[in-house]
Design a protein around this motif. Structure first.
Motif, PDB file in Angstrom:
ATOM      1  N   LEU A 154       0.867  -1.298   0.074  1.00  0.00           N
ATOM      2  CA  LEU A 154       0.171   0.114  -0.221  1.00  0.00           C
ATOM      3  C   LEU A 154       0.793   1.101  -0.094  1.00  0.00           C
ATOM      4  CD1 LEU A 154      -2.893   1.340   0.271  1.00  0.00           C
ATOM      5  CD2 LEU A 154      -2.468   1.220   2.696  1.00  0.00           C
ATOM      6  N   GLN A 155       0.569   2.118  -0.857  1.00  0.00           N
ATOM      7  CA  GLN A 155       1.249   3.544  -0.806  1.00  0.00           C
ATOM      8  C   GLN A 155       0.178   4.570  -0.789  1.00  0.00           C
ATOM      9  OE1 GLN A 155       3.565   3.011  -4.507  1.00  0.00           O
ATOM     10  NE2 GLN A 155       5.511   2.870  -3.150  1.00  0.00           N
ATOM     11  N   LEU A 156       0.414   5.569  -0.235  1.00  0.00           N
ATOM     12  CA  LEU A 156      -0.440   6.861  -0.036  1.00  0.00           C
ATOM     13  C   LEU A 156       0.021   8.166  -0.512  1.00  0.00           C
ATOM     14  CD1 LEU A 156      -1.477   6.079   3.564  1.00  0.00           C
ATOM     15  CD2 LEU A 156      -2.522   5.525   1.754  1.00  0.00           C
ATOM     16  N   VAL A 157      -0.936   8.708  -1.301  1.00  0.00           N
ATOM     17  CA  VAL A 157      -0.316  10.204  -1.895  1.00  0.00           C
ATOM     18  C   VAL A 157      -1.337  11.221  -1.449  1.00  0.00           C
ATOM     19  CG1 VAL A 157       0.345  11.276  -3.885  1.00  0.00           C
ATOM     20  CG2 VAL A 157       1.104   9.012  -3.734  1.00  0.00           C
ATOM     21  N   GLU A 158      -0.785  12.112  -0.950  1.00  0.00           N
ATOM     22  CA  GLU A 158      -1.560  13.315  -0.394  1.00  0.00           C
ATOM     23  C   GLU A 158      -1.714  14.532  -1.532  1.00  0.00           C
ATOM     24  OE1 GLU A 158       0.549  12.405   3.354  1.00  0.00           O
ATOM     25  OE2 GLU A 158       0.927  12.368   1.159  1.00  0.00           O
ATOM     26  N   SER A 159      -2.661  15.263  -1.444  1.00  0.00           N
ATOM     27  CA  SER A 159      -2.653  16.614  -2.355  1.00  0.00           C
ATOM     28  C   SER A 159      -3.719  17.310  -1.695  1.00  0.00           C
ATOM     29  CB  SER A 159      -3.074  16.017  -3.849  1.00  0.00           C
ATOM     30  OG  SER A 159      -4.449  15.575  -3.865  1.00  0.00           O
TER      31      SER A 159
ATOM     32  N   GLY B  70      -1.754   0.216  -4.918  1.00  0.00           N
ATOM     33  CA  GLY B  70      -1.036  -0.979  -4.506  1.00  0.00           C
ATOM     34  C   GLY B  70      -1.965  -1.978  -3.585  1.00  0.00           C
ATOM     35  N   SER B  71      -2.970  -1.559  -3.109  1.00  0.00           N
ATOM     36  CA  SER B  71      -3.922  -2.324  -2.458  1.00  0.00           C
ATOM     37  C   SER B  71      -5.191  -1.817  -2.030  1.00  0.00           C
ATOM     38  CB  SER B  71      -2.990  -2.561  -0.801  1.00  0.00           C
ATOM     39  OG  SER B  71      -3.797  -3.313   0.159  1.00  0.00           O
TER      40      SER B  71
ATOM     41  N   ARG C  45      -3.423   1.981   8.761  1.00  0.00           N
ATOM     42  CA  ARG C  45      -2.999   1.160   9.574  1.00  0.00           C
ATOM     43  C   ARG C  45      -3.809  -0.249   9.377  1.00  0.00           C
ATOM     44  NH1 ARG C  45      -6.233   0.762  14.893  1.00  0.00           N
ATOM     45  NH2 ARG C  45      -4.273   0.179  15.888  1.00  0.00           N
ATOM     46  N   GLY C  46      -3.196  -1.256   9.388  1.00  0.00           N
ATOM     47  CA  GLY C  46      -4.290  -2.434   9.105  1.00  0.00           C
ATOM     48  C   GLY C  46      -4.892  -3.100  10.072  1.00  0.00           C
ATOM     49  N   TYR C  47      -5.690  -2.084  10.589  1.00  0.00           N
ATOM     50  CA  TYR C  47      -6.818  -2.698  11.541  1.00  0.00           C
ATOM     51  C   TYR C  47      -7.994  -1.804  11.214  1.00  0.00           C
ATOM     52  CZ  TYR C  47      -3.118  -4.687  14.257  1.00  0.00           C
ATOM     53  OH  TYR C  47      -2.121  -5.381  14.538  1.00  0.00           O
TER      54      TYR C  47
ATOM     55  N   GLY D  92       1.983   8.940   3.815  1.00  0.00           N
ATOM     56  CA  GLY D  92       2.256   9.669   2.512  1.00  0.00           C
ATOM     57  C   GLY D  92       3.371  10.543   2.912  1.00  0.00           C
ATOM     58  N   GLN D  93       3.707  11.210   1.826  1.00  0.00           N
ATOM     59  CA  GLN D  93       4.760  12.195   1.815  1.00  0.00           C
ATOM     60  C   GLN D  93       4.393  13.625   2.395  1.00  0.00           C
ATOM     61  OE1 GLN D  93       2.756  12.025  -0.787  1.00  0.00           O
ATOM     62  NE2 GLN D  93       2.608  14.109  -1.404  1.00  0.00           N
ATOM     63  N   GLY D  94       3.092  13.875   2.616  1.00  0.00           N
ATOM     64  CA  GLY D  94       2.731  15.250   3.279  1.00  0.00           C
ATOM     65  C   GLY D  94       2.251  16.102   2.234  1.00  0.00           C
ATOM     66  N   THR D  95       1.361  17.167   2.750  1.00  0.00           N
ATOM     67  CA  THR D  95       1.038  18.196   1.868  1.00  0.00           C
ATOM     68  C   THR D  95       1.197  19.224   2.818  1.00  0.00           C
ATOM     69  OG1 THR D  95      -0.467  19.065   0.089  1.00  0.00           O
ATOM     70  CG2 THR D  95      -1.383  17.919   2.073  1.00  0.00           C
ATOM     71  N   GLN D  96       1.556  20.537   2.518  1.00  0.00           N
ATOM     72  CA  GLN D  96       1.922  21.760   3.019  1.00  0.00           C
ATOM     73  C   GLN D  96       0.472  22.298   2.938  1.00  0.00           C
ATOM     74  OE1 GLN D  96       4.510  23.049   5.010  1.00  0.00           O
ATOM     75  NE2 GLN D  96       3.044  24.484   5.684  1.00  0.00           N
ATOM     76  N   VAL D  97       0.058  22.830   4.182  1.00  0.00           N
ATOM     77  CA  VAL D  97      -1.081  23.789   4.493  1.00  0.00           C
ATOM     78  C   VAL D  97      -0.621  25.029   5.259  1.00  0.00           C
ATOM     79  CG1 VAL D  97      -3.344  24.174   5.515  1.00  0.00           C
ATOM     80  CG2 VAL D  97      -2.861  21.934   4.396  1.00  0.00           C
ATOM     81  N   THR D  98      -0.923  26.261   4.597  1.00  0.00           N
ATOM     82  CA  THR D  98      -0.383  27.145   5.218  1.00  0.00           C
ATOM     83  C   THR D  98      -1.571  28.205   5.045  1.00  0.00           C
ATOM     84  OG1 THR D  98       1.688  27.154   4.389  1.00  0.00           O
ATOM     85  CG2 THR D  98       1.231  29.595   4.820  1.00  0.00           C
ATOM     86  N   VAL D  99      -1.822  28.974   6.345  1.00  0.00           N
ATOM     87  CA  VAL D  99      -3.138  29.752   6.368  1.00  0.00           C
ATOM     88  C   VAL D  99      -2.566  31.059   7.163  1.00  0.00           C
ATOM     89  CG1 VAL D  99      -5.419  30.127   7.654  1.00  0.00           C
ATOM     90  CG2 VAL D  99      -4.326  27.836   7.236  1.00  0.00           C
TER      91      VAL D  99
END
Length: 124
Positions: A2-7, A26-27, A99-101, A115-122
């Motif tokens: 499993l892979q995760l990508v944020e946007s 991937g899953s 998590r696998g639960y 995931g690799q993260g995504t920047q939020v700026t307020v």
């Protein structure tokens, strides 16, 4: 695997909104819980929200209740988080994690896929 990508992160004025997405590959996500975490400079990573993919049950940190909404889109293998009424203190890198639960957890160490993260700026 499993892979995760944020946007969806970006710069927004106080009071504005953003919609973050976490797309899995991937899953299947069926037997996972997916959480959103955030980490501001100099601070520890903290939980924001979580959703159980199998039944849609959600958990929110108290300070985000009413402002943030997490939802699942199983067919798209996506978890989204709508963030409204954003404040400068919401500025951080936002990560999704799995998590696998089927039950959510608030401790980052309970999640083993990130995931690799995504920047939020307020800011105005």
């Amino acid at each position: 695997q499993l892979q995760l990508v944020e946007s969806g992160g970006g710069l927004v004025q106080p009071g504005g909104s953003l919609r973050l997405s976490c797309v899995a590959s991937g899953s299947t996500l069926r037997n996972f819980a997916v959480g959103w975490f955030r980490q501001a400079p100099g601070k520890e990573r903290e939980a924001v929200s979580c959703i159980s993919i199998i039944d849609g049950s959600t958990v929110y940190v108290d300070s985000m209740k009413g402002r943030f909404t997490i939802a699942r889109e199983p067919a798209k293998k996506t978890v989204v988080m709508q963030m409204n009424s954003l404040k400068p203190e919401d500025t951080a890198i936002y990560y999704c994690a799995a998590r696998g639960y089927t039950m959510c957890a608030r401790v980052p160490e309970s999640y083993d896929r990130w995931g690799q993260g995504t920047q939020v700026t307020v800011s105005s």
